[in-house]
Write a protein that holds these residues in place. Structure first.
Motif, PDB file in Angstrom:
ATOM      1  N   THR A 731       0.806  -1.075   0.115  1.00  7.13           N
ATOM      2  CA  THR A 731      -0.094   0.167   0.141  1.00  7.13           C
ATOM      3  C   THR A 731       0.828   1.243  -0.034  1.00  7.13           C
ATOM      4  N   LEU A 750      -0.262  -4.293  -6.922  1.00  6.78           N
ATOM      5  CA  LEU A 750      -1.730  -4.271  -6.666  1.00  6.78           C
ATOM      6  C   LEU A 750      -2.553  -5.856  -6.572  1.00  6.78           C
ATOM      7  N   CYS A 753      -1.705  -6.991  -3.266  1.00  3.62           N
ATOM      8  CA  CYS A 753      -2.438  -6.363  -2.414  1.00  3.62           C
ATOM      9  C   CYS A 753      -3.962  -7.173  -2.373  1.00  3.62           C
ATOM     10  N   GLY A 754      -4.405  -7.588  -3.518  1.00  3.61           N
ATOM     11  CA  GLY A 754      -5.379  -8.203  -3.610  1.00  3.61           C
ATOM     12  C   GLY A 754      -5.161  -9.641  -3.039  1.00  3.61           C
ATOM     13  N   GLN A 765     -12.979  -5.865  -1.420  1.00  4.22           N
ATOM     14  CA  GLN A 765     -11.714  -5.116  -1.692  1.00  4.22           C
ATOM     15  C   GLN A 765     -10.626  -5.877  -2.477  1.00  4.22           C
ATOM     16  N   ARG A 769      -8.994  -4.422  -6.090  1.00  4.63           N
ATOM     17  CA  ARG A 769      -7.693  -4.180  -6.367  1.00  4.63           C
ATOM     18  C   ARG A 769      -7.271  -5.007  -7.429  1.00  4.63           C
ATOM     19  N   ARG A 772      -8.277  -3.467 -10.813  1.00 10.29           N
ATOM     20  CA  ARG A 772      -7.449  -2.274 -11.062  1.00 10.29           C
ATOM     21  C   ARG A 772      -6.022  -2.838 -11.861  1.00 10.29           C
TER      22      ARG A 772
END
Length: 908
Positions: A731, A750, A753-754, A765, A769, A772
């Motif tokens: 992040t 990303l 992060c996912g 969420q 991610r 994206r």
């Protein structure tokens, strides 16, 4: 009265090389009517024809021609009598017509011969040896008539040094003609070996055979003269059979020269001999060059005449523009010319060198200057053209030429010393540069003799010194000093005569790339490509364009990166396409192309672009290039799922990068990040952590490398079940990737992060991610990186709604992920585990490579022998052993073997 000995076929030596590949070409068959065996003297034409006849069943007529047979009546009398001597009957009408003819038409006699062959109704073969003596127009016309009306089953074989004036094109179209030319007649390497060992009875070494074969280019006569010179007494048949002794044998140039004189030159008209001798000084010939040195305008006609006469002239293109003489033939010509008219030979050579210099053939000109040992001229040419050669990729030859100069020619010459600096720089011999730079600076001091003689070049030389020092500063990681020196050169460069803008902008591009400023790097590298094209510096264009494409790829502009590679390659090939020189290769460019095609899932294309780089690894590439090549090689192996191979390549790259850092003028790609991912892929999380927490890994300065290591560390945390710190890490990283336009890293961040959010059961969420990341990847064209993620993350990708939108990219990625899922489900063994007893008792199972090392240790092999056996670097073997000891909980070989037997990994 006719000489009957002309009808006798030469005896075939049972020890001679049997040339089945050529005999098969001469075999009779429909619709063929004519074999044409054409080559210069000494290529084994007659021997081949004799061998073929000895192996051929049926009726064979042989006729050896000479200079007296170039008269129509006499020629056809001999042809008819050759058939008759071989057993053909019914030739009375032919002989009567020959006897009664009052002119040279002889059509009736030839018709009678054709009728006799037709009435015989059996296969016939006629060999006409030394047909080059038959050049009378009337005979050529009559012989064409003879071939046109031959009955089926009759095959004529012409053996000649020159191509006859017959309608060969028409016969080729009809399929009547089989041609055996000099390239086919030349011995192959295997035939050369058989010739020396069996025919000549010489037990010479393999290295000698290869050397003689390369020097003679398969010219049989030259090999035979060389072999005969190796026999002290007696004939080859008198020699003992080959033994274990290997005598020394080398080309006997005097024997070959004598052969050329007697068998070739003495039989040519004076104008042909004169042209041969005048042009022998040229290693390559074209009409313009020959006209220039001869002060004539008929050279193209002369060259085509030599080509038609097969006088050892070898075409170098498909449109008869460039040629060369056979090397041994040329040597013989030079020897004769030097003995007969040394002064003219010297004048012609100097004219040839001057022509080469004026027409951009600099390397060829320099080679001739070195051969004649004209050191002042060499110094002058290097001062004029040396920089262009070095920046054209020929720094090693320039260093050799500088070393050939007498020391007094170069010691006090700042310009030549600076050439040596650039040559050593591009050869990556950086440790030798500082003393040379200091010496050049002393030569440029006010009042020095060099400065007094050449004040105009001093500013340019000083700028070159600053530029070299800037690159040295980069190798010492003093980037601020490097950048300051480079910008100082750029500010002064317009006041110098020396074209340095391309190299200077390349340095600035390296600085910006090293600092993570990809936008600034792109701008500088585009300028480097632009000025490199203006300055005609192909190596700088390739390096700058390659690094530019590498950056564009990392930014996510893959189409633009591919376009950059294509345009740069086309420019270089368009301006530097000399077929006599090796193709210029750029490590950055080929590496960028490998990465682009790998990422687009075109793995075969990626391997094809990697292949030429592997030759540099095998021959000993410069450290920086070596690291890039092994990094890209490891990434390709990783994408293919060959994790152990990838580990070997990446460990090798990492080792060289650490040990040779002072020899690399940029921080190479971070192999540590990808290496850790390899260990994660095989389930060795402890080893991945060890790599990512190593001091060397944490000491990287390039933001791209720091980001790669951080993303890999986040993957490690997720794999260990610690999503919270992983999420915090990526992040915080994402804004940096956005600011710096590091699109590839943003996609990866990303995705991780996912993955971390999914591990926390924050499904919505997580999918946001991942969507994206997929959207960014689709815009940039990234595909392969998605299939390289963990199996859990790949499942999340397959479930994301973005992939069901139906576009081409989405369909391709969905298919790739589905295939990956099939592969995973086929293999029921968990990633990283190995079947066997040790899986039940070891915290981490042994990898396949570690098991192989263990077996070799058990067999008693030392580390260096294991490295040779496995085809890896010794450092890689040490790494495997270190891992092996760690997993077994031991500290030495004997303990490792005992523990492995205890676990049942090794049999007792």
């Amino acid at each position: 009265m006719l000489l009957t000995t002309k009808f006798l076929r030469p005896a075939s030596d049972s020890r001679a090389v049997q040339r089945e590949r050529l005999s098969a070409l001469l075999t009779p068959g429909q619709p063929k009517r004519l074999n044409l065996v054409i080559a210069p003297a000494g290529f084994g034409k007659t021997t081949l024809a004799s061998q073929w006849c000895a192996r051929t069943t049926g009726s064979i007529a042989w006729l050896s021609l000479d200079e007296h047979d170039n008269e129509p009546r006499r020629f056809w009398q001999y042809v008819a009598s050759a058939f008759e001597h071989a057993g053909l009957t019914g030739l009375d009408a032919c002989h009567q017509n020959l006897a009664n003819s009052t002119d040279n038409s002889l059509e009736n006699a030839i018709t009678a011969l054709i009728n006799a062959l037709a009435n015989d109704d059996t296969p016939w073969v006629l060999v006409l040896d030394d047909f080059q003596f038959i050049f009378a127009n009337e005979i050529q016309r009559q012989f064409a008539y003879f071939i046109d009306y031959l009955p089926a089953g009759v095959t004529i074989t012409l053996v000649s040094r020159t191509e006859p004036a017959l309608p060969l094109a028409r016969w080729r179209v009809r399929g009547w003609l089989q041609e055996v030319h000099p390239a086919l007649l030349a011995f192959s390497e295997n035939e050369s070996r058989e010739f020396f060992h069996n025919t000549m009875g010489l037990a010479i070494s393999e290295a000698q055979i290869q050397a003689i074969f390369q020097r003679t280019e398969g010219w049989v006569a030259a090999m035979q003269l060389t072999a005969l010179s190796g026999h002290k007494t007696g004939s080859p048949r008198d020699q003992p059979a080959p033994t274990s002794q290997q005598p020394t044998l080398s080309l006997n140039q005097q024997h070959i020269s004598d052969y050329v004189l007697t068998e070739v030159l003495d039989k040519q008209p004076p104008e042909t001999v004169s042209f041969l001798l005048d042009t022998a000084c040229c290693t390559r010939l074209c009409a313009s060059l020959c006209d220039s040195i001869r002060h004539a305008d008929d050279s193209q006609e002369k060259l085509e005449h030599l080509l038609a006469k097969n006088l050892f002239l070898i075409p170098l293109d498909n449109h008869n523009e460039w040629f060369r003489y056979h090397d041994l033939f040329r040597d013989a010509l030079l020897q004769k010319f030097a003995a007969s008219d040394a002064l003219r030979a010297q004048q012609l050579r100097e004219r040839a060198i001057t022509w080469l210099l004026h027409h951009g053939q600099i390397q060829e000109a320099i080679a001739q200057i070195v051969q004649k040992e004209d050191w002042p001229w060499l110094a002058e040419v290097l001062a004029t053209h040396g920089n262009k050669l070095i920046h054209g990729g020929f720094h090693l030859p320039v260093l050799d030429w500088l070393n050939a100069l007498p020391e007094h020619q170069i010691t006090g010459n700042a310009q030549l010393q600076m050439l040596r600096v650039w040559g050593l720089f591009f050869a990556n011999r950086l440790v030798q540069l500082e003393p040379l730079l200091s010496h050049v600076e002393s030569l440029l001091q006010p009042g020095s003799e060099t400065l007094n003689h050449d004040t105009e070049s001093a500013p340019g030389l000083k700028s070159e010194i600053s530029l070299i020092r800037s690159y040295l500063a980069r190798s010492r990681s003093t980037d601020k000093n490097a950048s300051d020196l480079t910008r100082q050169v750029l500010a002064e460069i317009d006041h110098t005569r020396i074209p340095l803008k391309s190299v200077t902008y390349y340095g600035l591009g390296l600085d910006d790339y090293g600092s993570g400023n990809l936008t600034g790097a792109e701008k500088s590298l585009k300028a480097a490509v632009h000025y490199g094209q203006i300055e005609r510096k192909p190596s700088t264009v390739l390096s700058s364009g390659g690094l530019l494409a590498w950056i564009q790829y990392n930014r996510g502009d893959m189409d633009l990166a591919l376009q950059t590679c294509t345009e740069v390659r086309q420019w270089v090939d368009g301006h530097y396409a000399d077929p006599t020189q090796p193709r210029l290769i750029s490590c950055w460019l080929s590496a960028a192309l490998t990465e682009i095609h790998r990422e687009c899932n075109q793995l075969q294309d990626a391997a094809a672009h990697l292949e030429p780089l592997l030759e540099h690894v095998n021959k000993g590439a410069e450290p920086g290039q070596y690291v890039i090549i092994q990094h890209v090689r490891g990434h390709l192996a990783f994408s293919e799922g060959h994790y152990q191979q990838a580990i070997e390549f990446l460990e090798d790259a990492d080792t060289v990068a650490r040990k040779r850092r002072e020899h690399i003028v940029f921080e190479p790609p971070a192999s540590s990040a990808l290496l850790a991912r390899c260990y994660l892929a095989i389930g060795e999380t402890a080893r991945a952590r060890q790599i990512l927490e190593a001091e060397d890994t944490r000491a990287v300065t390039n933001p791209l490398n720091r980001e790669q290591n951080s993303i890999s560390y986040a993957r490690l945390l997720v794999a260990e079940g610690n999503p919270e710190p992983a999420l915090a890490l990526v992040t915080a990283l994402i804004p940096d990737t956005e600011d710096n336009e590091h699109i590839r890293h943003k996609v990866e961040a990303l995705l991780v992060c996912g993955d971390a959010l999914a591990l926390q059961n924050r499904t919505e969420q997580s999918q946001e991610r991942i969507a994206r990341a997929l959207s960014l990847a689709a815009d940039s064209g990234f595909m392969r990186l998605l299939t390289e993620e963990s199996p859990r993350l790949q499942r999340l990708l397959r479930a994301n709604a973005f992939l069901s939108s139906g576009g081409y990219w989405q369909q391709s990625v969905a298919e790739m992920l589905a295939n990956q899922d099939d592969n995973d489900s086929t293999n029921s063994t968990p990633t990283g585990s190995e079947p066997g007893a040790e899986a039940m008792t070891l915290a981490e199972p042994l990898s396949q490579r570690e098991r192989e090392v263990l077996e070799l240790i058990n067999a008693g092999h030392a580390n260096k022998d294991i490295a040779v056996h496995m085809g890896v670097a010794p450092a890689t073997v040490k790494a495997h052993i270190r891992n092996l000891y760690g997993k077994l909980g031991v500290g030495r070989r004997t303990e490792a073997l005992a523990r492995a037997r205890e676990l049942g990994i090794l049999s007792l």
